[in-house]
Motif scaffolding. Structure first.
Motif, short mmCIF file in Angstrom:
data_model
loop_
_atom_site.label_atom_id
_atom_site.label_comp_id
_atom_site.label_asym_id
_atom_site.label_seq_id
_atom_site.Cartn_x
_atom_site.Cartn_y
_atom_site.Cartn_z
N TRP A 33 -3.90 26.49 -7.22
CA TRP A 33 -5.14 27.19 -6.91
C TRP A 33 -5.80 26.58 -5.67
CZ3 TRP A 33 -7.85 31.43 -8.66
CH2 TRP A 33 -9.19 31.53 -8.25
N GLN A 34 -5.87 25.28 -5.63
CA GLN A 34 -6.52 24.61 -4.50
C GLN A 34 -5.73 24.76 -3.21
OE1 GLN A 34 -9.46 24.56 -6.01
NE2 GLN A 34 -9.91 22.72 -4.82
N ALA A 35 -4.41 24.82 -3.31
CA ALA A 35 -3.57 24.93 -2.11
C ALA A 35 -3.56 26.35 -1.54
CB ALA A 35 -2.15 24.50 -2.44
N ALA A 36 -4.08 27.31 -2.31
CA ALA A 36 -4.02 28.72 -1.87
C ALA A 36 -4.94 29.01 -0.69
CB ALA A 36 -4.37 29.64 -3.05
N GLU A 37 -6.00 28.21 -0.53
CA GLU A 37 -6.95 28.42 0.57
C GLU A 37 -7.19 27.11 1.30
OE1 GLU A 37 -8.25 31.15 1.65
OE2 GLU A 37 -7.62 32.54 0.06
N PRO A 38 -7.07 27.09 2.63
CA PRO A 38 -7.26 25.84 3.38
C PRO A 38 -8.65 25.23 3.21
CG PRO A 38 -6.21 27.52 4.75
CD PRO A 38 -6.65 28.20 3.50
N ALA A 39 -9.65 26.04 2.89
CA ALA A 39 -11.01 25.54 2.77
C ALA A 39 -11.25 24.81 1.44
CB ALA A 39 -12.01 26.68 2.90
N ARG A 40 -10.29 24.88 0.52
CA ARG A 40 -10.47 24.22 -0.77
C ARG A 40 -10.01 22.76 -0.71
NH1 ARG A 40 -7.90 29.27 -4.22
NH2 ARG A 40 -9.69 30.70 -3.93
N ALA A 41 -10.61 21.94 -1.55
CA ALA A 41 -10.25 20.52 -1.60
C ALA A 41 -8.87 20.36 -2.21
CB ALA A 41 -11.28 19.75 -2.43
N PRO A 42 -7.93 19.76 -1.51
CA PRO A 42 -6.59 19.60 -2.09
C PRO A 42 -6.59 18.59 -3.23
CG PRO A 42 -6.75 18.44 0.00
CD PRO A 42 -8.02 19.24 -0.14
N ILE A 43 -5.83 18.90 -4.27
CA ILE A 43 -5.62 17.93 -5.35
C ILE A 43 -4.58 16.94 -4.86
CG2 ILE A 43 -4.83 17.62 -7.73
CD1 ILE A 43 -7.43 19.18 -7.55
N ARG A 102 0.85 -1.19 0.00
CA ARG A 102 0.00 0.00 0.00
C ARG A 102 0.89 1.24 0.00
NH1 ARG A 102 -5.49 -0.95 1.54
NH2 ARG A 102 -5.92 -3.10 0.89
N ARG A 103 0.47 2.24 -0.77
CA ARG A 103 1.24 3.47 -0.87
C ARG A 103 0.34 4.67 -0.62
NH1 ARG A 103 4.49 2.15 -6.56
NH2 ARG A 103 5.86 0.52 -5.72
N PRO A 104 0.88 5.73 -0.01
CA PRO A 104 0.07 6.94 0.17
C PRO A 104 -0.24 7.58 -1.18
CG PRO A 104 2.36 7.33 0.81
CD PRO A 104 2.22 5.85 0.57
N LEU A 105 -1.45 8.07 -1.30
CA LEU A 105 -1.85 8.74 -2.54
C LEU A 105 -1.48 10.22 -2.41
CD1 LEU A 105 -3.21 8.35 -5.29
CD2 LEU A 105 -5.37 9.01 -4.20
N GLY A 106 -0.28 10.53 -2.89
CA GLY A 106 0.20 11.89 -2.78
C GLY A 106 0.34 12.32 -1.34
N ARG A 107 0.08 13.60 -1.11
CA ARG A 107 0.15 14.14 0.24
C ARG A 107 -1.21 14.03 0.91
NH1 ARG A 107 2.24 20.25 1.85
NH2 ARG A 107 2.67 19.82 4.05
N SER A 108 -1.66 12.79 1.08
CA SER A 108 -2.94 12.54 1.72
C SER A 108 -2.79 11.37 2.68
CB SER A 108 -4.02 12.21 0.68
OG SER A 108 -3.90 10.87 0.21
N GLY A 109 -3.80 11.14 3.48
CA GLY A 109 -3.77 10.02 4.40
C GLY A 109 -4.28 8.73 3.80
N LEU A 110 -4.69 8.78 2.52
CA LEU A 110 -5.23 7.60 1.86
C LEU A 110 -4.11 6.73 1.33
CD1 LEU A 110 -7.81 6.14 0.87
CD2 LEU A 110 -7.58 7.44 -1.27
N GLU A 111 -4.15 5.44 1.67
CA GLU A 111 -3.16 4.49 1.15
C GLU A 111 -3.86 3.53 0.21
OE1 GLU A 111 -1.20 2.66 4.47
OE2 GLU A 111 0.18 4.35 4.72
#
Length: 324
Positions: A165-175, A3-12
């Motif tokens: 664009w998504q990383a510019a605001e904490p309320a946005r869904a991160p890619i 199992r690998r993390p999907l980018g900078r997320s907690g999903l593996e």
């Protein structure tokens, strides 16, 4: 299976994913899909990749039927996509708020679930403002209908722009992910898309890691009657890689496979799976037996000298400005 993390997320997710592009709703197709899904999960796989346009929605319907009947939904990480239109409007790409949210609701109904683990923009749409498209992802994410969001088939600059664009605001869904074609026959993503994904810490999902089937070696000595190249609906998809350059790469893969005592399929898949930034290599199969051959590659790790040799023979053209 690893199992690998999907980018900078907690999903593996599983390092090999199961593709569903050819799944159909007829009885034989559903039975075969069930056998594939069972074999995949028993091998430790979790990521199942689909899209709202695969089979006109048939792939999602089959997967939805199988979740809860042959495999528990909680064992899967379902990835689906939206943004492609197949209606009579003449517009082939649509990532407007109206189209995307309607497409997601339709996908959830077909999948018989109230959420998807990862929802991807299938294509880039130049006719819709980025902020409108991203706002639709935000809404899906905040509502819980999409646990994570990402991109598919975007260029390097499109990927970086959306992620920034998504990383510019904490309320946005991160890619968190981007899905692109990646194999020894198609390494174009290494010029800009892969560097963008690594810089933005996105997990890369590699579709068609077997070069649309060509890297299995099935076309080395001809074109089998039951192969995709002889199918009216699939021939163009495969013929892209039936050229001299591809043939030389296939021979190198076959030589490596002979030396290691494995199949060309296993070598080609292991190469993609362990490339930097790859979270999962998504494999499709005609039947469960073919899928099990792909799953066998999970135990193969290519020696450095073989990996370097394959790198050299398949090196993509890089020119200005990437090499400056």
């Amino acid at each position: 299976m690893e199992r690998r993390p999907l980018g900078r997320s907690g999903l593996e997710v599983s390092c090999l994913g199961l593709g569903t592009m050819t799944w159909s709703t007829d009885e034989a197709g559903t039975e075969d899909a069930a056998a594939q899904l069972i074999a995949f999960v028993e091998a430790g796989g979790s990521l199942v990749d689909t899209a709202d346009v695969f089979g006109g929605g048939a792939a999602e319907r089959v997967l939805g039927h199988l979740c809860g009947t042959v495999v528990d939904r909680s064992r899967l990480h379902i990835v689906t996509k939206a943004g492609v239109r197949t209606d009579s409007t003449g517009r082939s790409r649509d990532t407007s708020r109206n189209w995307l949210l309607g497409a997601l609701d339709a996908s959830l109904k077909r999948l018989q679930t109230d959420y998807v683990d990862v929802w991807l923009l299938h294509v880039y749409d130049p006719d819709t403002p980025l902020e409108e498209t991203m706002a639709a992802l935000d809404l899906a994410w905040r509502s819980g209908r999409a646990r994570y969001v990402g991109l598919s088939n975007h260029t390097g600059w499109q990927t970086a722009r959306a992620a920034t664009w998504q990383a510019a605001e904490p309320a946005r869904a991160p890619i968190v992910a981007t899905e692109v074609e990646y194999s020894l026959l198609e390494r174009g993503v290494e010029r800009e898309v892969l560097p963008a994904a690594l810089a933005m810490e996105l997990g890369l999902l590699a579709w068609s890691p077997l070069g649309r089937g060509v890297l299995t070696g099935k076309y080395r000595y001809g074109r089998p009657a039951d192969s995709r190249v002889n199918s009216p609906s699939w021939s163009r998809f495969v013929k892209t890689y039936l050229d001299e350059r591809s043939a030389a790469i296939v021979e190198a893969v076959a030589t490596a496979a002979d030396g290691l005592g494995v199949t060309p399929l296993e070598v080609a898949l292991a190469w993609v799976r362990d490339q930097p930034g790859v979270a999962s290599a998504v494999v499709g199969a005609r039947n469960a037996a073919q899928l099990k051959s792909s799953l066998g590659s999970e135990q193969l790790f290519l020696p450095p000298e073989i990996r370097l040799a394959l790198d050299d023979v398949s090196l993509p053209h890089v020119g200005y400005p990437e090499d400056h």
